[in-house]
Design a protein around this motif. Structure first.
Motif, PDB file in Angstrom:
ATOM      1  N   SER A 138      -9.016 -49.316  33.487  1.00  0.00           N
ATOM      2  CA  SER A 138      -7.913 -49.951  34.220  1.00  0.00           C
ATOM      3  C   SER A 138      -7.745 -49.320  35.593  1.00  0.00           C
ATOM      4  O   SER A 138      -7.522 -50.017  36.595  1.00  0.00           O
ATOM      5  N   GLU A 139      -7.868 -47.975  35.641  1.00  0.00           N
ATOM      6  CA  GLU A 139      -7.758 -47.270  36.917  1.00  0.00           C
ATOM      7  C   GLU A 139      -8.887 -47.682  37.849  1.00  0.00           C
ATOM      8  O   GLU A 139      -8.688 -47.873  39.062  1.00  0.00           O
ATOM      9  N   TRP A 140     -10.101 -47.808  37.315  1.00  0.00           N
ATOM     10  CA  TRP A 140     -11.256 -48.230  38.099  1.00  0.00           C
ATOM     11  C   TRP A 140     -11.017 -49.604  38.716  1.00  0.00           C
ATOM     12  O   TRP A 140     -11.247 -49.818  39.904  1.00  0.00           O
ATOM     13  N   LEU A 172     -12.505 -41.314  41.772  1.00  0.00           N
ATOM     14  CA  LEU A 172     -13.002 -41.820  40.499  1.00  0.00           C
ATOM     15  C   LEU A 172     -12.089 -41.404  39.353  1.00  0.00           C
ATOM     16  O   LEU A 172     -11.591 -40.274  39.321  1.00  0.00           O
ATOM     17  N   PRO A 173     -11.870 -42.282  38.375  1.00  0.00           N
ATOM     18  CA  PRO A 173     -11.088 -41.887  37.198  1.00  0.00           C
ATOM     19  C   PRO A 173     -11.853 -40.876  36.353  1.00  0.00           C
ATOM     20  O   PRO A 173     -13.088 -40.821  36.399  1.00  0.00           O
ATOM     21  N   GLN A 174     -11.136 -40.084  35.604  1.00  0.00           N
ATOM     22  CA  GLN A 174     -11.769 -39.141  34.684  1.00  0.00           C
ATOM     23  C   GLN A 174     -12.463 -39.922  33.581  1.00  0.00           C
ATOM     24  O   GLN A 174     -11.838 -40.726  32.889  1.00  0.00           O
ATOM     25  N   PRO A 175     -13.770 -39.740  33.367  1.00  0.00           N
ATOM     26  CA  PRO A 175     -14.473 -40.529  32.349  1.00  0.00           C
ATOM     27  C   PRO A 175     -13.944 -40.219  30.950  1.00  0.00           C
ATOM     28  O   PRO A 175     -13.638 -39.066  30.630  1.00  0.00           O
ATOM     29  N   PRO A 176     -13.832 -41.224  30.086  1.00  0.00           N
ATOM     30  CA  PRO A 176     -13.303 -41.023  28.736  1.00  0.00           C
ATOM     31  C   PRO A 176     -14.334 -40.519  27.738  1.00  0.00           C
ATOM     32  O   PRO A 176     -14.069 -40.493  26.534  1.00  0.00           O
ATOM     33  N   ILE A 177     -15.510 -40.115  28.213  1.00  0.00           N
ATOM     34  CA  ILE A 177     -16.558 -39.591  27.336  1.00  0.00           C
ATOM     35  C   ILE A 177     -17.323 -38.522  28.096  1.00  0.00           C
ATOM     36  O   ILE A 177     -17.480 -38.602  29.313  1.00  0.00           O
ATOM     37  N   THR A 230     -24.535 -39.849  31.918  1.00  0.00           N
ATOM     38  CA  THR A 230     -23.366 -39.109  32.407  1.00  0.00           C
ATOM     39  C   THR A 230     -22.055 -39.638  31.834  1.00  0.00           C
ATOM     40  O   THR A 230     -21.054 -38.920  31.809  1.00  0.00           O
ATOM     41  N   GLY A 231     -22.038 -40.915  31.414  1.00  0.00           N
ATOM     42  CA  GLY A 231     -20.792 -41.510  30.967  1.00  0.00           C
ATOM     43  C   GLY A 231     -19.881 -41.883  32.108  1.00  0.00           C
ATOM     44  O   GLY A 231     -18.707 -42.195  31.900  1.00  0.00           O
ATOM     45  N   ARG A 232     -20.394 -41.879  33.345  1.00  0.00           N
ATOM     46  CA  ARG A 232     -19.624 -42.169  34.551  1.00  0.00           C
ATOM     47  C   ARG A 232     -20.137 -43.449  35.208  1.00  0.00           C
ATOM     48  O   ARG A 232     -21.266 -43.872  34.940  1.00  0.00           O
ATOM     49  N   PRO A 233     -19.327 -44.045  36.094  1.00  0.00           N
ATOM     50  CA  PRO A 233     -19.850 -45.165  36.878  1.00  0.00           C
ATOM     51  C   PRO A 233     -21.103 -44.745  37.637  1.00  0.00           C
ATOM     52  O   PRO A 233     -21.213 -43.605  38.093  1.00  0.00           O
ATOM     53  N   VAL A 234     -22.059 -45.673  37.757  1.00  0.00           N
ATOM     54  CA  VAL A 234     -23.299 -45.374  38.475  1.00  0.00           C
ATOM     55  C   VAL A 234     -22.956 -45.054  39.927  1.00  0.00           C
ATOM     56  O   VAL A 234     -22.259 -45.813  40.596  1.00  0.00           O
TER      57      VAL A 234
END
Length: 297
Positions: free
Chosen positions: A58-60, A186-191, A280-284
């Protein structure tokens, strides 16, 4: 879904290994057995499940995240090989004055009426992002002034019109544009990042205009075959998993990485789905040609 690989580029060992935290020695490939595929598929599913419907997603979707260059060259591009070299080597010099006043917040505007207020960088600060260390005698482009205007930038929410500094270049009729608006954090990744080494994506190159294909840069060992990027599509995300064809699992391997562009075709347009790196579990990461935007630091 499989992918289409294109050109490869040799990276310097120090820079490449530092970037991804790898040590390549005896055997630089990865396991391509059935268990290896199952591990990648399981990891991609875990990443998608963690992001889909999450606060991070949602933050993204509510932020300003550039997915393309924040700099646009004058119409027609460099007029000579020397100017093209100056651009590549960040050879910009200032002759004249830039606006000294620091502007207030600007607005990022999307089609449909959505907008977002973001801090703006000053003209001098934006100019500094264009420049590098120059050695006398090298080709350069001369900036003679600037004014605040607008440009269109590709973002995670589609094209957006953003405030930009329009830099006048000596010998050019149209300006060089540098987006002045600061990207969202960037939001903190949930994984967490995966412990295994299923492969590495270096950066996003582009999303096609229709959103049906995505081009990324993948990293592979010098002894491996072509890079491959596998895709898991869900309602809320597109998860990319990097691996290689014909991995080298034994013997000596030179300590270097190859950088290879890979294009993947999607079942439906990316839209507002989050484009994720399975490892990474993050946006590319989007790393524009004159350096990464602040949101990817």
């Amino acid at each position: 879904m499989r992918s289409r690989a294109s050109r490869s580029v040799v990276l310097s060992a120090g820079a490449a290994l530092s970037a991804v935290g790898l040590v390549l020695a005896h055997g630089c490939g990865r396991d391509e057995s059935g268990s290896g595929r199952e591990t990648r598929e399981r990891r991609a599913s875990q990443v998608a499940a963690a992001w889909d419907g999450s606060a991070a997603a949602s933050e993204w979707r509510s932020g300003f995240h550039p997915m393309g260059d924040m700099v646009q060259l004058p119409k027609g591009g460099p007029r000579s090989k020397a100017d093209a070299r100056a651009v590549r080597e960040r050879g910009f010099v200032l002759e004249g004055r830039l606006p000294a006043a620091r502007p207030q917040d600007g607005r990022v505007a999307w089609d449909g009426g959505e907008s977002l207020a973001r801090p703006l960088a000053g003209a001098h600060e934006s100019f500094e992002t264009l420049t590098g260390a120059r050695v006398g005698g090298k080709p350069h482009l001369t900036v003679t002034g600037a004014k605040l205007g607008e440009m269109t930038v590709a973002t995670s929410r589609g094209p957006a019109v953003v405030p930009a500094w329009l830099f006048r270049l000596k010998g050019y009729d149209s300006p060089l544009k540098r987006a002045a608006v600061a990207p969202s954090t960037l939001p903190q990744p949930p994984i967490e990042q995966a412990r295994e080494d299923p492969g590495h994506l270096d950066r996003l190159v582009e999303v096609s205009s229709d959103g049906r294909s995505v081009t990324v840069v993948a990293l592979r060992g010098a002894c491996d075959g072509d890079s491959v990027v596998e895709v898991l599509e869900t309602r809320g995300s597109v998860v990319l998993s990097a691996t290689v064809e014909d991995p080298q699992n034994g013997g000596d391997c030179t300590a270097q990485l190859l950088s290879q562009q890979v294009t993947v075709t999607l079942k439906r347009p990316v839209g507002d789905r989050v484009l994720l790196d399975a490892h990474t579990g993050r946006p590319v990461a989007c790393k524009p040609w004159l350096g990464p935007s602040p949101s990817w630091s």
